[in-house]
Scaffold this motif. Structure first.
Motif, PDB file in Angstrom:
ATOM      1  N   ALA A 142       0.851  -1.195   0.000  1.00 33.20           N
ATOM      2  CA  ALA A 142       0.000   0.000   0.000  1.00 33.20           C
ATOM      3  C   ALA A 142       0.886   1.243   0.000  1.00 33.20           C
ATOM      4  CB  ALA A 142      -0.930  -0.016   1.210  1.00 33.20           C
ATOM      5  N   ALA A 143       1.022   1.870  -1.164  1.00 35.60           N
ATOM      6  CA  ALA A 143       1.969   2.975  -1.327  1.00 35.60           C
ATOM      7  C   ALA A 143       1.610   4.167  -0.443  1.00 35.60           C
ATOM      8  CB  ALA A 143       2.025   3.394  -2.789  1.00 35.60           C
ATOM      9  N   HIS A 144       0.307   4.442  -0.259  1.00 30.53           N
ATOM     10  CA  HIS A 144      -0.067   5.643   0.503  1.00 30.53           C
ATOM     11  C   HIS A 144       0.356   5.522   1.963  1.00 30.53           C
ATOM     12  CE1 HIS A 144      -3.423   2.822   0.787  1.00 30.53           C
ATOM     13  NE2 HIS A 144      -3.829   3.451   1.880  1.00 30.53           N
ATOM     14  N   TRP A 145       0.261   4.286   2.529  1.00 32.02           N
ATOM     15  CA  TRP A 145       0.710   4.119   3.913  1.00 32.02           C
ATOM     16  C   TRP A 145       2.227   4.273   3.999  1.00 32.02           C
ATOM     17  CZ3 TRP A 145      -3.203   4.825   6.720  1.00 32.02           C
ATOM     18  CH2 TRP A 145      -4.428   4.219   6.497  1.00 32.02           C
ATOM     19  N   GLN A 146       2.924   3.761   3.007  1.00 32.81           N
ATOM     20  CA  GLN A 146       4.383   3.860   2.999  1.00 32.81           C
ATOM     21  C   GLN A 146       4.842   5.318   2.882  1.00 32.81           C
ATOM     22  OE1 GLN A 146       5.364   1.381  -0.340  1.00 32.81           O
ATOM     23  NE2 GLN A 146       4.899  -0.547   0.724  1.00 32.81           N
ATOM     24  N   VAL A 147       4.187   6.075   2.015  1.00 37.18           N
ATOM     25  CA  VAL A 147       4.569   7.475   1.815  1.00 37.18           C
ATOM     26  C   VAL A 147       4.320   8.294   3.075  1.00 37.18           C
ATOM     27  CG1 VAL A 147       3.954   9.592   0.578  1.00 37.18           C
ATOM     28  CG2 VAL A 147       4.319   7.464  -0.692  1.00 37.18           C
ATOM     29  N   ILE A 148       3.167   8.086   3.726  1.00 38.09           N
ATOM     30  CA  ILE A 148       2.884   8.810   4.979  1.00 38.09           C
ATOM     31  C   ILE A 148       3.951   8.486   6.017  1.00 38.09           C
ATOM     32  CG2 ILE A 148       1.265   9.018   6.897  1.00 38.09           C
ATOM     33  CD1 ILE A 148      -0.994   8.528   4.870  1.00 38.09           C
ATOM     34  N   GLY A 149       4.314   7.212   6.101  1.00 35.76           N
ATOM     35  CA  GLY A 149       5.349   6.822   7.061  1.00 35.76           C
ATOM     36  C   GLY A 149       6.679   7.488   6.773  1.00 35.76           C
ATOM     37  N   LEU A 150       7.077   7.579   5.491  1.00 37.97           N
ATOM     38  CA  LEU A 150       8.349   8.217   5.149  1.00 37.97           C
ATOM     39  C   LEU A 150       8.340   9.710   5.470  1.00 37.97           C
ATOM     40  CD1 LEU A 150       9.229   6.469   1.745  1.00 37.97           C
ATOM     41  CD2 LEU A 150      10.347   6.137   3.964  1.00 37.97           C
ATOM     42  N   ILE A 151       7.203  10.372   5.250  1.00 39.76           N
ATOM     43  CA  ILE A 151       7.119  11.809   5.560  1.00 39.76           C
ATOM     44  C   ILE A 151       7.244  12.030   7.064  1.00 39.76           C
ATOM     45  CG2 ILE A 151       5.593  13.814   5.539  1.00 39.76           C
ATOM     46  CD1 ILE A 151       4.525  12.819   2.836  1.00 39.76           C
ATOM     47  N   LEU A 152       6.535  11.217   7.852  1.00 39.07           N
ATOM     48  CA  LEU A 152       6.653  11.342   9.311  1.00 39.07           C
ATOM     49  C   LEU A 152       8.080  11.032   9.763  1.00 39.07           C
ATOM     50  CD1 LEU A 152       3.308   9.715  10.533  1.00 39.07           C
ATOM     51  CD2 LEU A 152       3.926  12.141  10.578  1.00 39.07           C
ATOM     52  N   LEU A 153       8.692  10.024   9.152  1.00 34.95           N
ATOM     53  CA  LEU A 153      10.069   9.678   9.513  1.00 34.95           C
ATOM     54  C   LEU A 153      11.025  10.810   9.145  1.00 34.95           C
ATOM     55  CD1 LEU A 153      12.017   7.533  10.597  1.00 34.95           C
ATOM     56  CD2 LEU A 153      12.254   6.692   8.241  1.00 34.95           C
ATOM     57  N   ALA A 154      10.767  11.510   8.045  1.00 35.89           N
ATOM     58  CA  ALA A 154      11.629  12.630   7.651  1.00 35.89           C
ATOM     59  C   ALA A 154      11.663  13.699   8.735  1.00 35.89           C
ATOM     60  CB  ALA A 154      11.137  13.220   6.330  1.00 35.89           C
ATOM     61  N   PHE A 155      10.506  14.011   9.297  1.00 39.40           N
ATOM     62  CA  PHE A 155      10.470  15.022  10.363  1.00 39.40           C
ATOM     63  C   PHE A 155      11.030  14.466  11.671  1.00 39.40           C
ATOM     64  CE2 PHE A 155       7.619  16.971   7.332  1.00 39.40           C
ATOM     65  CZ  PHE A 155       7.894  18.321   7.478  1.00 39.40           C
ATOM     66  N   SER A 156      10.844  13.158  11.918  1.00 39.32           N
ATOM     67  CA  SER A 156      11.454  12.546  13.106  1.00 39.32           C
ATOM     68  C   SER A 156      12.974  12.621  13.017  1.00 39.32           C
ATOM     69  CB  SER A 156      11.019  11.083  13.232  1.00 39.32           C
ATOM     70  OG  SER A 156       9.629  10.959  13.345  1.00 39.32           O
ATOM     71  N   ALA A 157      13.515  12.270  11.843  1.00 36.24           N
ATOM     72  CA  ALA A 157      14.967  12.323  11.657  1.00 36.24           C
ATOM     73  C   ALA A 157      15.487  13.753  11.770  1.00 36.24           C
ATOM     74  CB  ALA A 157      15.326  11.745  10.288  1.00 36.24           C
ATOM     75  N   THR A 158      14.707  14.705  11.284  1.00 33.84           N
ATOM     76  CA  THR A 158      15.093  16.110  11.424  1.00 33.84           C
ATOM     77  C   THR A 158      15.175  16.498  12.893  1.00 33.84           C
ATOM     78  OG1 THR A 158      14.109  16.707   9.296  1.00 33.84           O
ATOM     79  CG2 THR A 158      14.431  18.483  10.891  1.00 33.84           C
ATOM     80  N   GLY A 159      14.202  16.058  13.685  1.00 31.97           N
ATOM     81  CA  GLY A 159      14.225  16.335  15.121  1.00 31.97           C
ATOM     82  C   GLY A 159      15.446  15.742  15.796  1.00 31.97           C
ATOM     83  N   ILE A 160      15.811  14.522  15.411  1.00 28.76           N
ATOM     84  CA  ILE A 160      17.009  13.899  15.975  1.00 28.76           C
ATOM     85  C   ILE A 160      18.248  14.707  15.593  1.00 28.76           C
ATOM     86  CG2 ILE A 160      18.468  11.843  15.916  1.00 28.76           C
ATOM     87  CD1 ILE A 160      15.893  10.214  15.404  1.00 28.76           C
ATOM     88  N   GLY A 161      18.336  15.094  14.318  1.00 31.94           N
ATOM     89  CA  GLY A 161      19.488  15.866  13.867  1.00 31.94           C
ATOM     90  C   GLY A 161      19.597  17.214  14.554  1.00 31.94           C
TER      91      GLY A 161
END
Length: 752
Positions: free
Chosen positions: A599-618
């Motif tokens: 399911a591409a839409h679930w994967q894309v939402i997860g990657l966007i949330l992970l992008a901001f999570s990784a930004t917070g870590i950085g």
């Protein structure tokens, strides 16, 4: 024979007894009667007693000396009640406090400002406005010193211009007499005894010009091995250029920080125009400019861009753009950088970059400017030009205080303060320092300090203010422009300025995605590489963002920048940039495999949330690290555990309970759980499906059995998406934790 003299207009009213029968009046610190106004000459006139009478004579001043309305050319007799005009300062001779009050009432019986017939504390600008004492003017200034038609403000395509209408007493801007002047934000206008400041839209009446007399008494601060400051005294008169000199480790920077309120002393007090600085730090801090040793401009921005963004962050909301442009152009011209406006600050010489940093502080037109080692690292010519610029600033009425260890250009200063072992052992003109320490040239001062025991030298004790200490009323808070859009615009300008960096950032995900599509044929491996790469993008993009901008952030924080706005701009910009990289990577892999699996839409939402999570870590790493290099070195230490605890390299069924408990809080584990669910959701469970996505199946089956006690049954359609929502919630908590952690650590950085 003693007599008194009183200030009626042009400076804060006060009365003094003339200290001698031969009194020099002027702006210099060494004169007998100091009138701290830039339009007063350094040695303006002399008042003297000669046998039976008092006389006044001009000492070749630039603006001359006027007695009772007539300019004098030689020695002129004085009698009690005479009025002496020294530049824009009006004095009453031979009268004390009570008489001077009466005289002041005669000079200024009403002291009111009527704007089109109504009392006004501010004057909105639009059409042409005439100031004067006659009844037909727009702004009525009720004072005999004001001419009937004194001055006019006219509007034009370049803003507002102030014209003197051949007034008798003259019109002044920033202490300088003028005939025509294009108004710039921060200009202080004097018409007779009335003062106004221009804010870009209106004139606001003020009770006096910003002056900036600073007196420090008994400043003490302890260090690890003893006192850094030991009952230090210091004084800076308005319009002076003062250098704080001393060997390394003597306490120069500590003293400068204590004087500016950046890091207050532990005991003692600092008086700014007789107001306690430390008690009113929130109200008075905006009146100070502070230039640290590090440059406080972004090197990727042009001179014009750097100063424009700095002005937009400092000025109130609603300031017209045209007025900001005028202010920036005026500042650039005063810095002598008009031929460098379109160059990036990183391409300037060291001295030119330092001048831009000074320009950032001059945008708010502070009456007091502090600089910490401004000539450090500059060549002799650049050093001279910068010191010459500071000399010119002091001549305009700005009090300039800087630390320095070089002696070649000390002659440009009005005074030097010599600090040794935490004590100011001398403050006065440079020439006096030579005789005090027995050196022919000031370059030998440090050798002289080493040769003598400075502990036996008396500490400098400033004279206490002649007027009682006053509590300054709270200043009206200026509503500054909403900074988030400005910060985001600045981020975009920095990003746009570096084309190579832009190409690398956009090419990275495409190249990596193409390699993954070429090498890997397992959809599960594709997802693993996608979220690990996203973690790497986010952490590496933002790990240096805060630590490399700390000098800029600290200075902007002092002038009202919100920590929340600054950090949110970083989150939105770096998170958005990482999300774009992640989606480019995902799209490249999908194109390489001619489509997506799951399911591409679930994967894309997860990657966007992970992008901001990784930004917070950085950003948390960046706020924690002390140097950019340290931040870069910390990133791999955070990424390797994400690989190990993701649930892909080591499936959950092979993890021990403690390892599994630790894994479940990792953002990579949440991303793997999203990928696992995306492969099975709304699909019928078959043997082929479980073999194709074996890692995902075993991970989900372990979770399902831990909740229901049963295995996922073959032949049923998988609809359990609770692991998906738990994973999304986990990533959102990581975003919140990253913001809170970096916010807290950034707050600690402000006070280091």
């Amino acid at each position: 024979m003693e007599t008194q003299i009183s200030i009626l207009a042009g400076l804060p009213p006060r009365s003094e007894i003339l200290p001698a029968t031969n009194v020099i009046v002027g702006r210099a610190a060494e004169v007998d009667l100091i009138l701290s106004h830039p339009e007063v000459s350094r040695r303006h006139c002399r008042i003297l007693w000669d046998r039976e009478s008092w006389f006044v004579e001009d000492l070749g001043s630039q603006r001359g000396t006027v007695v009772n309305g007539s300019r004098i050319s030689g020695r002129t007799a004085l009698k009690p009640g005479d009025q002496i005009q020294v530049g824009p300062v009006l004095l009453a001779f031979g009268v004390g406090p009570e008489e001077s009050s009466t005289t002041a009432e005669l000079v200024n019986p009403i002291g009111s400002v009527l704007y089109r017939g109504r009392p006004a504390e501010s004057i909105a600008l639009g059409s042409d406005i005439i100031f004067g004492r006659a009844g037909e003017v727009d702004v009525l200034l009720s004072d005999p010193v004001v001419s009937r038609r004194h001055a006019m403000i006219e509007s034009g395509p370049r803003g507002y211009r102030l014209l003197d209408l051949h007034s008798k007493s003259g019109s002044f801007v920033n202490g300088r007499r003028f005939d025509e002047h294009d108004l710039v934000i921060g200009d202080q206008i004097q018409l007779g005894p009335f003062f106004f400041v221009y804010d870009g839209k209106q004139l606001i009446r003020i009770r006096r010009l910003s002056v900036g007399r600073l007196v420090a008494i008994g400043l003490t601060k302890q260090g690890d091995i003893g006192p850094i400051l030991n009952r230090v005294g210091f004084v800076a008169e308005p319009g002076q250029f003062i250098g704080i000199l001393g060997p390394s480790g003597a306490g120069k920077t500590t003293l400068l920080n204590a004087l500016s309120g950046l890091r207050p002393a532990e005991s003692g007090k600092v008086l700014f125009d007789q107001t306690d600085l430390y008690k009113n730090l929130g109200q008075l801090r905006s009146l100070f400019g502070y230039v640290p040793q590090d440059d406080i401009v972004h090197t990727d921005l042009t001179v014009t861009e750097a100063l424009t963004f700095a002005a937009r962050l400092r000025l109130p909301a609603g300031t017209p753009r045209m007025e900001i442009v005028k202010l920036v152009d005026h500042t650039i011209a005063s810095l002598g950088l008009s031929d460098r406006v379109n160059l990036k600050t990183g391409q300037l010489s060291g001295g030119q970059r330092k001048r831009v940093s000074v320009g950032v502080e001059l945008l708010s037109r502070p009456p007091l400017l502090f600089l910490d080692e401004p000539t450090s690292g500059l060549d002799p010519l650049a050093e001279f030009k910068l010191m010459e610029l500071l000399r010119r600033l002091a001549d305009t009425g700005c009090t300039v205080v800087c630390t320095t260890h070089v002696m070649e250009n000390v002659y440009l200063m009005d005074q030097i303060a010599v600090i040794s072992e935490g004590r100011v052992v001398f403050q006065g003109p440079p020439d006096e320092a030579r005789s005090r320490f027995g050196v022919a040239r000031l370059s030998g001062l440090y050798d002289a300090l080493q040769a003598i025991d400075t502990k036996n030298l008396p500490s400098f004790e400033p004279a206490l203010p002649s007027e009682p200490e006053q509590e300054r009323p709270p200043l009206a808070k200026k509503k500054r422009a909403f900074s988030l859009p400005i910060l985001l615009a600045r981020q975009f300008a920095i990003f746009r300025a570096d084309i190579k960096n832009l190409i690398i950032l956009l090419a990275q995900p495409i190249v990596i995605g193409a390699l993954v599509a070429w090498v890997a044929s397992d959809p599960q491996l594709d997802q693993f590489f996608a979220y690990i790469a996203t973690l790497w993008f986010g952490c590496s993009n933002s790990a240096q963002e805060i630590v490399r901008e700390l000098p800029i952030y600290r200075r902007e924080r002092l002038v009202g920048l919100s920590r929340w706005s600054y950090l949110l701009s970083k989150f939105l910009w770096m998170g958005g940039l990482t999300a774009i990289q992640s989606l480019l990577l995902y799209a490249t892999i999908a194109i390489g495999h001619l489509g997506t699996q799951g399911a591409a839409h679930w994967q894309v939402i997860g990657l966007i949330l992970l992008a901001f999570s990784a930004t917070g870590i950085g950003l948390t790493v960046s706020a924690f690290a002390r140097t950019p290099m340290q931040a870069v070195m910390l990133v791999p230490l955070l990424l390797i555990p994400q690989i190990l605890f993701s649930g892909f390299t080591v499936p959950t069924k092979d993890m021990t309970p403690p390892v599994l408990a630790l894994s479940q809080i990792m953002p990579s584990f949440a991303s793997q759980r999203i990928a696992d669910v995306s492969f099975f959701v709304d699909r019928k469970i078959t043997g082929d499906l479980t073999l194709q996505y074996s890692t995902a199946y075993f991970n989900l089956n372990d979770w399902y059995r831990s909740r229901t006690g049963e295995r996922i049954k073959t032949g049923t359609v998988y609809t359990e998406i609770r692991p998906l929502w738990v994973a999304y919630l986990s990533l959102m908590l990581w975003i919140a934790a990253g913001f809170i952690g970096s916010y807290w650590l950034l707050g600690r950085k402000e006070h280091e």
